[in-house]
Design a protein around this motif. Sequence first.
Motif, PDB file in Angstrom:
ATOM      1  N   ASP A 257      58.003  63.066 155.122  1.00  0.00           N
ATOM      2  CA  ASP A 257      59.300  62.937 154.473  1.00  0.00           C
ATOM      3  C   ASP A 257      60.338  63.877 155.060  1.00  0.00           C
ATOM      4  N   ARG A 258      60.417  63.902 156.367  1.00  0.00           N
ATOM      5  CA  ARG A 258      61.559  64.564 156.973  1.00  0.00           C
ATOM      6  C   ARG A 258      62.816  63.757 156.677  1.00  0.00           C
ATOM      7  N   ASP A 259      62.604  62.527 156.229  1.00  0.00           N
ATOM      8  CA  ASP A 259      63.633  61.644 155.677  1.00  0.00           C
ATOM      9  C   ASP A 259      64.663  61.165 156.687  1.00  0.00           C
ATOM     10  N   ILE A 260      65.414  62.063 157.274  1.00  0.00           N
ATOM     11  CA  ILE A 260      66.455  61.632 158.197  1.00  0.00           C
ATOM     12  C   ILE A 260      65.926  61.764 159.619  1.00  0.00           C
TER      13      ILE A 260
ATOM     14  N   VAL B  98      67.460  49.438 129.965  1.00  0.00           N
ATOM     15  CA  VAL B  98      66.710  50.214 130.956  1.00  0.00           C
ATOM     16  C   VAL B  98      67.152  51.669 130.910  1.00  0.00           C
ATOM     17  N   GLU B  99      66.184  52.585 130.837  1.00  0.00           N
ATOM     18  CA  GLU B  99      66.427  54.012 131.044  1.00  0.00           C
ATOM     19  C   GLU B  99      65.661  54.425 132.294  1.00  0.00           C
ATOM     20  N   ASN B 100      66.394  54.729 133.348  1.00  0.00           N
ATOM     21  CA  ASN B 100      65.759  55.110 134.608  1.00  0.00           C
ATOM     22  C   ASN B 100      65.697  56.632 134.710  1.00  0.00           C
ATOM     23  N   HIS B 101      64.520  57.194 134.435  1.00  0.00           N
ATOM     24  CA  HIS B 101      64.328  58.640 134.494  1.00  0.00           C
ATOM     25  C   HIS B 101      63.696  59.087 135.812  1.00  0.00           C
ATOM     26  N   ALA B 102      63.531  58.179 136.760  1.00  0.00           N
ATOM     27  CA  ALA B 102      62.945  58.537 138.053  1.00  0.00           C
ATOM     28  C   ALA B 102      63.768  59.650 138.703  1.00  0.00           C
ATOM     29  N   GLN B 103      63.086  60.536 139.423  1.00  0.00           N
ATOM     30  CA  GLN B 103      63.741  61.718 139.984  1.00  0.00           C
ATOM     31  C   GLN B 103      63.284  61.963 141.412  1.00  0.00           C
ATOM     32  N   SER B 104      64.235  62.192 142.301  1.00  0.00           N
ATOM     33  CA  SER B 104      63.912  62.484 143.699  1.00  0.00           C
ATOM     34  C   SER B 104      62.978  63.690 143.792  1.00  0.00           C
ATOM     35  N   GLY B 105      61.984  63.578 144.659  1.00  0.00           N
ATOM     36  CA  GLY B 105      61.054  64.672 144.897  1.00  0.00           C
ATOM     37  C   GLY B 105      59.892  64.748 143.938  1.00  0.00           C
ATOM     38  N   SER B 106      59.874  63.897 142.926  1.00  0.00           N
ATOM     39  CA  SER B 106      58.831  63.994 141.902  1.00  0.00           C
ATOM     40  C   SER B 106      57.522  63.368 142.351  1.00  0.00           C
ATOM     41  N   ASN B 107      56.438  63.997 141.942  1.00  0.00           N
ATOM     42  CA  ASN B 107      55.126  63.370 141.989  1.00  0.00           C
ATOM     43  C   ASN B 107      54.651  63.205 140.549  1.00  0.00           C
TER      44      ASN B 107
ATOM     45  N   LYS C 215      63.900  67.639 137.595  1.00  0.00           N
ATOM     46  CA  LYS C 215      63.093  68.664 138.240  1.00  0.00           C
ATOM     47  C   LYS C 215      63.982  69.814 138.705  1.00  0.00           C
ATOM     48  N   ASP C 216      63.571  71.038 138.397  1.00  0.00           N
ATOM     49  CA  ASP C 216      64.273  72.255 138.820  1.00  0.00           C
ATOM     50  C   ASP C 216      65.670  72.397 138.220  1.00  0.00           C
ATOM     51  N   GLU C 217      65.973  71.635 137.172  1.00  0.00           N
ATOM     52  CA  GLU C 217      67.272  71.753 136.525  1.00  0.00           C
ATOM     53  C   GLU C 217      67.092  71.891 135.021  1.00  0.00           C
ATOM     54  N   GLU C 218      68.152  72.347 134.360  1.00  0.00           N
ATOM     55  CA  GLU C 218      68.109  72.473 132.914  1.00  0.00           C
ATOM     56  C   GLU C 218      68.193  71.096 132.256  1.00  0.00           C
TER      57      GLU C 218
ATOM     58  N   GLY D  40      53.780  58.084 144.389  1.00  0.00           N
ATOM     59  CA  GLY D  40      52.903  58.031 145.557  1.00  0.00           C
ATOM     60  C   GLY D  40      53.467  58.750 146.765  1.00  0.00           C
ATOM     61  N   HIS D  41      54.771  58.588 147.027  1.00  0.00           N
ATOM     62  CA  HIS D  41      55.359  59.181 148.225  1.00  0.00           C
ATOM     63  C   HIS D  41      55.226  60.703 148.253  1.00  0.00           C
ATOM     64  N   ASN D  42      55.368  61.327 147.104  1.00  0.00           N
ATOM     65  CA  ASN D  42      55.272  62.788 147.050  1.00  0.00           C
ATOM     66  C   ASN D  42      53.881  63.256 146.634  1.00  0.00           C
ATOM     67  N   ASP D  43      53.137  62.411 145.947  1.00  0.00           N
ATOM     68  CA  ASP D  43      51.758  62.766 145.594  1.00  0.00           C
ATOM     69  C   ASP D  43      50.912  62.960 146.849  1.00  0.00           C
TER      70      ASP D  43
END
Length: 363
Positions: free
Chosen positions: A355-358, A143-152, A69-72, A179-182
């Motif tokens: 998700d203020r997270d910290i 396993v190919e883990n394509h999960a990405q932080s911030g994604s919905n 997300k947001d990267e090339e 779910g967390h970002n959705d």
Amino acid sequence: MNYQHKPLHVKIPVPNGTYEVTLTVTAHEDITLTILSQSRRFMVQDTKMSKNEKKDFVFNVSVCDYHKKDEEFTSVDSIELDILCDGRLTAVAAVSPVNIPTIYIAGDSTVTDQPAAYPYYPSNTYCGWGQMFPRLLNTGITVENHAQSGSNTMDFMNVNFNAFKDKIKEGDFIIVEFGHNDQKVEELDAFGGYSKNLRYFVDFARSKGATPIVASPINRIIFNNDGTLLNLLGDYRNAVKAVCEEMNVPFLDLWTRTTEFFEAAGPVKAWDYFWSNGKERDYTHTNDIGGDIVSRFAADEIIKNNIEPIASLIKKDMIKVTMPEHDTLAADENSKELEHLKSIGLVNVPILEIDRDITKDLP
């Protein structure tokens, strides 16, 4: 365990593909080692070797491009191994291409491959359960883990999915967990846009001859005053269950498994499984200890659903989880912790702020 030194890094140039790696390690003293591949995916964890012992570690690695997300778009052209060790060793790697099924993982920061700092401490290292999952598998699947932080679900469909959706083939698997970002996006409500997007992933996987698997999101450790977890993602869990029943899809109920586990731990001890640096704590993202637990839940749910051949390839002796004993602190100490959480807004937090997270200033 903790590792004080930077890992030994091994880079083997290869094209995109799936490989069997044999890493032959000779210990020059009594050691404990951990072997990571690609973006810190765990292949071997905290294995002990005696002085002069020689051992072959064999595992599968998928070398794949990715699109964050947001990267090339990023090309990947090598197998990369990191060997964490508390002593001296010699390592020799041999690789060969293999044609085996792939488990693709689509998800958010609770699933993704998280980086680490060195010296390495499991308690203050972020970890998605997807990066812990490979070590639970015997060879024969990768396993190919394509999960990405911030994604919905919508972000992932429009960006990350483009990196691998055309590679999916008959016999492969796609595990989907969001779910967390959705829940922060109005049009991605649990039984509306979110469920619609889950159906898209299911239909797409089946159109390729692959098997879709959908997991409910792991829970956050925000507690009510009675010691139960605040029900922030329950609707998303129920939506996943409904879609799975409607479309006859295997359902990994990680929301229920994590809720039961963290409520058993209690509002103080539950922090042991989430990121912390001693001064700040995170109630959404697991550390390596928590990621380990959730990956075992995922493996156990796969076995319960009889999802083959994954179920047969899981290392059954590695997935048992012992429920934690409840907080050993006195009742008044638990009460103080709960009151503190409430005072800084961690109880009944509005969804858009969740998700203020910290969380700062915890005792």
